[in-house]
Design a protein around this motif. Structure first.
Motif, PDB file in Angstrom:
ATOM      1  N   TYR A 157       0.956  10.454  11.910  1.00 30.10           N
ATOM      2  CA  TYR A 157       1.238   9.025  11.760  1.00 30.10           C
ATOM      3  C   TYR A 157       0.617   8.490  10.467  1.00 30.10           C
ATOM      4  N   GLN A 158      -0.601   8.940  10.184  1.00 29.78           N
ATOM      5  CA  GLN A 158      -1.269   8.506   8.947  1.00 29.78           C
ATOM      6  C   GLN A 158      -0.515   8.998   7.723  1.00 29.78           C
ATOM      7  N   ASP A 159      -0.060  10.244   7.774  1.00 30.59           N
ATOM      8  CA  ASP A 159       0.714  10.790   6.650  1.00 30.59           C
ATOM      9  C   ASP A 159       1.992   9.988   6.436  1.00 30.59           C
ATOM     10  N   PHE A 160       2.634   9.617   7.524  1.00 33.24           N
ATOM     11  CA  PHE A 160       3.876   8.841   7.415  1.00 33.24           C
ATOM     12  C   PHE A 160       3.607   7.505   6.719  1.00 33.24           C
ATOM     13  N   SER A 203       4.994   6.207   2.992  1.00 40.68           N
ATOM     14  CA  SER A 203       5.976   5.117   3.054  1.00 40.68           C
ATOM     15  C   SER A 203       5.730   4.084   1.954  1.00 40.68           C
ATOM     16  N   ARG A 204       6.796   3.482   1.519  1.00 39.53           N
ATOM     17  CA  ARG A 204       6.695   2.422   0.517  1.00 39.53           C
ATOM     18  C   ARG A 204       6.950   1.041   1.132  1.00 39.53           C
ATOM     19  N   GLU A 205       7.110   0.976   2.467  1.00 39.64           N
ATOM     20  CA  GLU A 205       7.432  -0.289   3.126  1.00 39.64           C
ATOM     21  C   GLU A 205       6.164  -0.954   3.659  1.00 39.64           C
ATOM     22  N   ALA A 206       6.134  -2.271   3.553  1.00 39.89           N
ATOM     23  CA  ALA A 206       4.921  -3.023   3.892  1.00 39.89           C
ATOM     24  C   ALA A 206       4.606  -3.014   5.386  1.00 39.89           C
ATOM     25  N   ASN A 207       5.627  -2.940   6.251  1.00 38.34           N
ATOM     26  CA  ASN A 207       5.407  -3.084   7.689  1.00 38.34           C
ATOM     27  C   ASN A 207       5.247  -1.758   8.415  1.00 38.34           C
TER      28      ASN A 207
END
Length: 435
Positions: A350-353, A357-361
């Motif tokens: 989950y942390q790696d994801f 990610s480039r999305e704020a939410n």
């Protein structure tokens, strides 16, 4: 029961007093004016603003009472979030009274429906003239003003929402709403079919208040369920926005498994955007997973949806927000393939994801995914986790003699991968030594 779910408390703890000389009168008159509420929650309502409003109405001999949901909440031992008032004064009489007293009036949109909003002592007071529905079309009503409190109560949806409370604490209950509240029963005022046909959204309001007040699933009157089934098609004419407001509250209430299954059994589901072949088994499993985890409504609802197309269809019907839509799409896509790791760092996938990610939410969506998966311990850990900052910059590499922008970009990506493998523990010095 999820956090924040309301509890109905016994009358003894509410200091609800039955006046001895009025017991026989209560039996003859259906409970009107037979009880007086003296609870701390009720007394707390009497701010300087409310006292000023009450004084103005008293001077003009207009009756003023607390109405509807606020009465229900006060009788349940809760302080109401919103307090609505009802009066025998017409809108014109209220406007004249407030204007003469120099009171500011705001939001005149409700005036045609009989509602005046006055602002005193930094508080807004919504006060509505007693009404009778003259013409209804299942969505809206043309109203006529009245001074008859029972007629106004008669047009309300459920018995527990049909009560009035005088500012002296006197309870006015024309349809045994207080008895139903004590017994945790949800009933329509009068004939269920008549109330539903006045506004088909009342079908969902019935489910919502059942989940809020009823003690156990399946405690419905057969005639009520029959009326819902016969009138379910009327929901097709109700706007998606209004349906979504009610559905969100149902999803976060009690007995949600039972109520959603009931929506399918009574043919309600097809008119409110739910898939024809909703995954009820998954819904049952996930609604148990999220108990006590304060999920978002969309997290619960997504368990009923099987595909991306189900989300898009739901959006077309209910006009859900962009963030709600994206959360649903995220959960449908990742609920199976993004799971905890074995070994000492179960949270790492989950942390790696999040880091990739480039999305704020993304952090918020991962938390909702953990709720969906029932990973309470990992959720608490994730909520405490602070997104680490990559310690190496292009400037650091230039100082080491790397000058090409392309080479710097490649090197930073390689270093980021090593940093990720270390569980984000390697510092700048360790990474540059490795480089």
């Amino acid at each position: 029961m999820w956090a924040g779910a309301p509890l109905v408390r016994c009358a003894a703890r509410l200091q609800l007093r039955l006046l001895p000389r009025q017991r026989r009168w209560r039996q003859r008159q259906g409970g009107r004016g037979a009880m007086r509420l003296e609870s701390p929650q009720f007394q707390a309502l009497f701010t300087p603003g409310l006292r000023a409003v009450a004084e103005l109405f008293e001077k003009k001999n207009y009756e003023l009472r607390i109405a509807g949901g606020a009465v229900r909440d006060l009788l349940s031992g809760m302080k109401p979030e919103d307090v609505d008032f009802a009066t025998t004064a017409t809108p014109a009489e209220m406007k004249e009274m407030f204007t003469s007293a120099g009171v500011r009036l705001i939001n005149n949109k409700g005036e045609k429906h009989g509602t005046i909003t006055a602002r005193l002592h930094e508080q807004n007071f919504e006060i509505t003239t007693l009404r009778i529905d003259v013409v209804t079309d299942g969505r809206h009503a043309e109203v006529e003003f009245t001074t008859d409190w029972e007629k106004d109560a008669e047009r309300r949806d459920l018995t527990v929402n049909s009560m009035f409370l005088g500012l002296d604490g006197m309870l006015y209950d024309f349809f045994n709403g207080y008895e139903d509240l004590k017994n945790k029963k949800i009933r329509f005022v009068g004939q269920a079919s008549e109330r539903i046909q006045e506004d088909y959204l009342r079908i969902l309001r019935y489910f919502r208040f059942y989940g809020r007040i009823a003690e156990k699933p399946g405690d419905h009157e057969p005639s009520t369920l029959q009326a819902i089934k016969e009138n379910a098609k009327g929901l097709a004419g109700i706007s998606g926005e209004r349906i979504w407001v009610e559905l969100k509250k149902i999803l976060l209430g009690n007995h949600v498994n039972h109520l959603v299954r009931l929506m399918y059994e009574l043919d309600v589901s097809q008119y409110i955007g739910l898939p024809l072949n909703g995954n009820l088994e998954e819904f049952d499993r996930i609604s148990k997973n999220v108990e006590n985890l304060c999920p978002k409504p969309m997290t619960v609802l997504t368990s009923l949806l099987k595909t991306k197309d189900d989300i898009l269809h739901l959006d077309l019907r209910l006009k859900i927000s962009k963030e709600e839509k994206n959360l649903g799409l995220f959960l449908v896509k990742h609920r199976q393939d993004l799971t905890k790791a074995g070994g000492p760092e179960p949270l790492k996938p989950y942390q790696d994801f999040i880091m990739d990610s480039r999305e704020a939410n993304t952090n918020s969506r991962i938390c909702e995914l953990l709720k969906y998966q029932g990973e309470e311990a990992l959720l608490r850990e994730m909520e405490q986790w602070t997104l680490p900052s990559f310690p190496v910059s292009g400037h650091d590499l230039r100082k080491m003699g790397v000058s090409s922008g392309k080479e710097i970009g490649t090197a930073l990506q390689q270093l980021r991968e090593e940093w990720k493998k270390s569980g984000y523990h390697m510092d700048k010095e360790e990474l540059l030594i490795w480089f």
